[in-house]
Scaffold this active site. Structure first.
Site, mmCIF file in Angstrom:
data_model
loop_
_atom_site.group_PDB
_atom_site.id
_atom_site.type_symbol
_atom_site.label_atom_id
_atom_site.label_comp_id
_atom_site.label_asym_id
_atom_site.label_seq_id
_atom_site.Cartn_x
_atom_site.Cartn_y
_atom_site.Cartn_z
ATOM 1 N N ASP A 203 33.421 36.090 38.476
ATOM 2 C CA ASP A 203 33.804 37.057 39.494
ATOM 3 C C ASP A 203 32.602 37.875 39.990
ATOM 4 O O ASP A 203 31.845 38.413 39.181
ATOM 5 C CB ASP A 203 34.839 38.006 38.881
ATOM 6 C CG ASP A 203 35.482 38.923 39.892
ATOM 7 O OD1 ASP A 203 36.168 38.430 40.794
ATOM 8 O OD2 ASP A 203 35.288 40.152 39.780
ATOM 9 N N ASP A 330 42.319 36.071 47.362
ATOM 10 C CA ASP A 330 41.681 37.151 48.121
ATOM 11 C C ASP A 330 41.836 37.026 49.629
ATOM 12 O O ASP A 330 41.303 37.861 50.360
ATOM 13 C CB ASP A 330 40.173 37.198 47.808
ATOM 14 C CG ASP A 330 39.903 37.745 46.425
ATOM 15 O OD1 ASP A 330 40.717 38.549 45.934
ATOM 16 O OD2 ASP A 330 38.876 37.371 45.836
HETATM 17 C C1 GLC Z 1 36.574 39.334 43.302
HETATM 18 C C2 GLC Z 1 38.003 38.925 43.051
HETATM 19 C C3 GLC Z 1 38.902 39.950 43.661
HETATM 20 C C4 GLC Z 1 38.648 41.277 43.008
HETATM 21 C C5 GLC Z 1 37.173 41.646 43.087
HETATM 22 C C6 GLC Z 1 36.854 42.749 42.128
HETATM 23 O O1 GLC Z 1 36.257 39.323 44.646
HETATM 24 O O2 GLC Z 1 38.235 37.635 43.518
HETATM 25 O O3 GLC Z 1 40.254 39.601 43.550
HETATM 26 O O4 GLC Z 1 39.426 42.261 43.603
HETATM 27 O O5 GLC Z 1 36.331 40.584 42.730
HETATM 28 O O6 GLC Z 1 36.965 42.263 40.823
#
Ligand code: GLC
Ligand code: CA
Length: 552
Positions: A203, A330
């Protein structure tokens, strides 16, 4: 050591809370996943990526982790996870976990300790800074905004300091410059790898190394003004190498999420013998109808989409490997963005062919394979996602309620988070009770059970595509070439390998279109491998959102 060839594979992404409820409490869980493993295998995918299933207060639905070595009680237990893992492996499915280590939850024990004092064993686990004083007024250390929730700094009276949160307030950023924190990350990796998982989706991994001075960003760019100082930072490569060494010991695959990372930088992560990532989740292909974020909406531009596709295809060819995707948790649903809800089946199948036959490892997001579409809820109160809700409120000075809600309908990632539509019974077969989040009212038409029985369905088209890809050396390894890049209605690409050529032609138009074969091709001797309309396609003609895959 490599245990398996991820390049031949395709992955199915599970965002568990909305996947399938196995114990009747309205929340998706690992019991539901277990029951659906045969279904997942039946798609022809080779692996599963689990979005976070760890304990979490759910400020960002799992992306705020409070225990890295356990399972959220809503979703089951470690024992149930092991069962899922074993059964998945028995079905030939690899399993990769989400590694979220840019930040933790503010309820993680490390943070609870860290916020207590400046001297304890965890005091340096997060990014703490003294206030800036302007006379009597206490100001944050710099002018950065967070991506999800106001300013990027939150004051903590116990320490008389601020902590940094690039995302929501409840997601404090870890201090990766602290070697102890990096050891923790490696420990977490080993914990899951020892259990038998096959790799990680990492992530916002390109955010973990911050510029040491944390300088001010541009004052008039909200949400991302600090990005130049926390993205692709000075020690990123060094840290990724450390994590890579652990993954290598196990032959695990690593897929890094990298918002806004330019291609040139991406090449340093993805190429060469000592590359630090196997694949990267880039965002270029998600911006064909917006600027930077879905909330700054623009009309869909096919040339822009094609440019993004071809740019990554050509750059990584022979040097690295692409992760291919059009949806995840997302982003809003792709039929509602790049396709057409009116030509739902046609555009849903065409979009599959538009990306699955490029060179790379495809990712398919839950519900994408049946063509789920965006939800349009009546008020902001019905939405769940922290980013959606805060973005809606942040526009309150400039836009009417109606306009802001329209934006949410177009842009919210909650559209990807409605319960998966399994059949046309109450709650779409997702649960026996009212689910935690709204079911899209179109579940009576769009659901797995109905599409199982329909040869022409989006679901069965995905299956055909995946089978075709896996069985074709040309589609796996062949060179990529695009024709007519400026055409506004047609995407045409070629894959070629050892004398075989495959053309994939995709119409992005509601109108019938004529098209020509590129130079050096003749209709004679072509074979139709796939078409999303029944019957034989007509040479040189494309019906609305038609796709054809042709071989020479
Ligand atoms: C990434 C994830 C997303 C999350 C963000 C913060 O972009 O895919 O869902 O909100 O990181 O962790
Ligand atoms: Ca449940």
């Amino acid at each position: 050591m490599e245990r398996f060839d991820y390049r031949r594979m395709s992955f199915y992404q599970i965002w568990i809370r909305s996947f399938a409820d196995g114990n009747g409490d309205g929340i998706g869980d690992l019991y539901g996943v277990y029951d659906k493993l045969d279904y997942i295998a039946s798609l022809g995918v080779d692996g599963i990526w689990f979005s976070p299933i760890y304990p979490s207060p759910n400020a960002d639905y799992g992306y705020d982790i409070s225990d890295y070595r356990n399972i959220h009680p809503d979703y089951g237990t470690l024992e149930q996870f092991r069962k899922v893992l074993d059964r998945a492996h028995a079905l030939g499915l690899r399993v990769i976990m989400d590694l979220v280590i840019n930040h933790t939850s503010d309820e993680h024990p490390w943070f609870l300790e860290s916020r207590k004092s400046r001297t304890g064993p965890y005091s340096d686990y997060y990014i703490w800074r003294d206030p800036k004083w302007k006379g009597e007024s206490r100001l944050p250390p710099n002018n950065w905004y967070s991506q999800f929730e106001g300013l990027a700094w939150e004051y903590c009276p116990e320490r008389e300091q601020y902590y940094l949160h690039v995302f929501a307030k409840k997601q404090p950023d870890l201090n990766m410059d602290n070697p102890k924190v990096r050891e923790e990350v490696k420990g977490i990796m080993r914990f899951w790898l020892d259990m038998g998982v096959d790799g990680f989706r990492e992530d916002v991994i390109t955010f973990i190394s911050k510029h040491p001075q944390l300088p001010d960003g541009l004052p008039f760019v909200p949400a991302i003004n600090g990005m130049p100082f926390y993205k692709d930072g000075p020690n990123l490569m060094a840290y990724l190498r450390e994590f890579r060494a652990v993954a290598r010991e196990y032959g695990a695959v690593q897929i890094g999420e990298a918002p806004m990372t330019p291609l040139k930088t991406a090449m340093t992560y993805l190429t060469g013998e000592d590359r630090v990532l196997d694949m990267m989740i880039q965002f270029d292909t998600m911006m064909a109808d917006c600027f930077m974020t879905e909330y700054i909406h623009l009309p869909f531009s096919l040339p822009k989409l094609k440019r993004a596709f071809s740019k990554w295809q050509l750059a990584l060819s022979g040097k690295g490997w692409n992760a291919l995707y059009l949806e995840n948790h997302d982003h809003p649903r792709v039929i509602s963005r790049y396709g057409s809800e009116e030509y739902w089946r046609e555009s849903g199948t065409m979009l599959a062919a538009a990306y699955l036959f490029q060179q790379g490892t495809p990712f398919i997001y839950q519900g994408q394979e049946i063509g789920m579409t965006n939800i349009r809820l009546g008020s902001i109160e019905e939405y769940q996602d922290v980013a959606t809700i805060n973005t809606y409120h942040s526009f309150r000075r400039h836009q009417s309620e109606e306009k802001r809600l329209r934006h949410v309908h177009i842009a919210s990632r909650d559209s990807a988070r409605t319960p998966v539509q399994w059949d046309d019974s109450e709650y779409a077969g997702f649960s026996s009770v009212k689910p935690w989040f709204a079911v899209n009212p179109n579940y009576r038409e769009i659901n797995v059970s109905r599409e199982e029985g329909d040869e022409q369905s989006i679901l069965n088209f995905y299956r055909r595509c995946l089978r075709l890809r896996k069985g074709s050396e040309t589609l796996l390894w062949g060179d990529y070439r695009e024709y007519f890049p400026l055409h506004r209605g047609i995407y045409l690409y070629e894959r070629s390998y050892r004398g075989e050529r495959i053309l994939v032609v995709c119409s992005f138009s509601k109108k019938e279109q004529d098209w020509q074969l590129p130079k050096g091709y003749a209709w004679e001797g072509s074979q139709v491998l796939l078409c999303n309309y029944p019957g034989e396609p007509k040479p040189g003609k494309l019906r609305p959102y038609e796709t054809q895959v042709l071989r020479w």
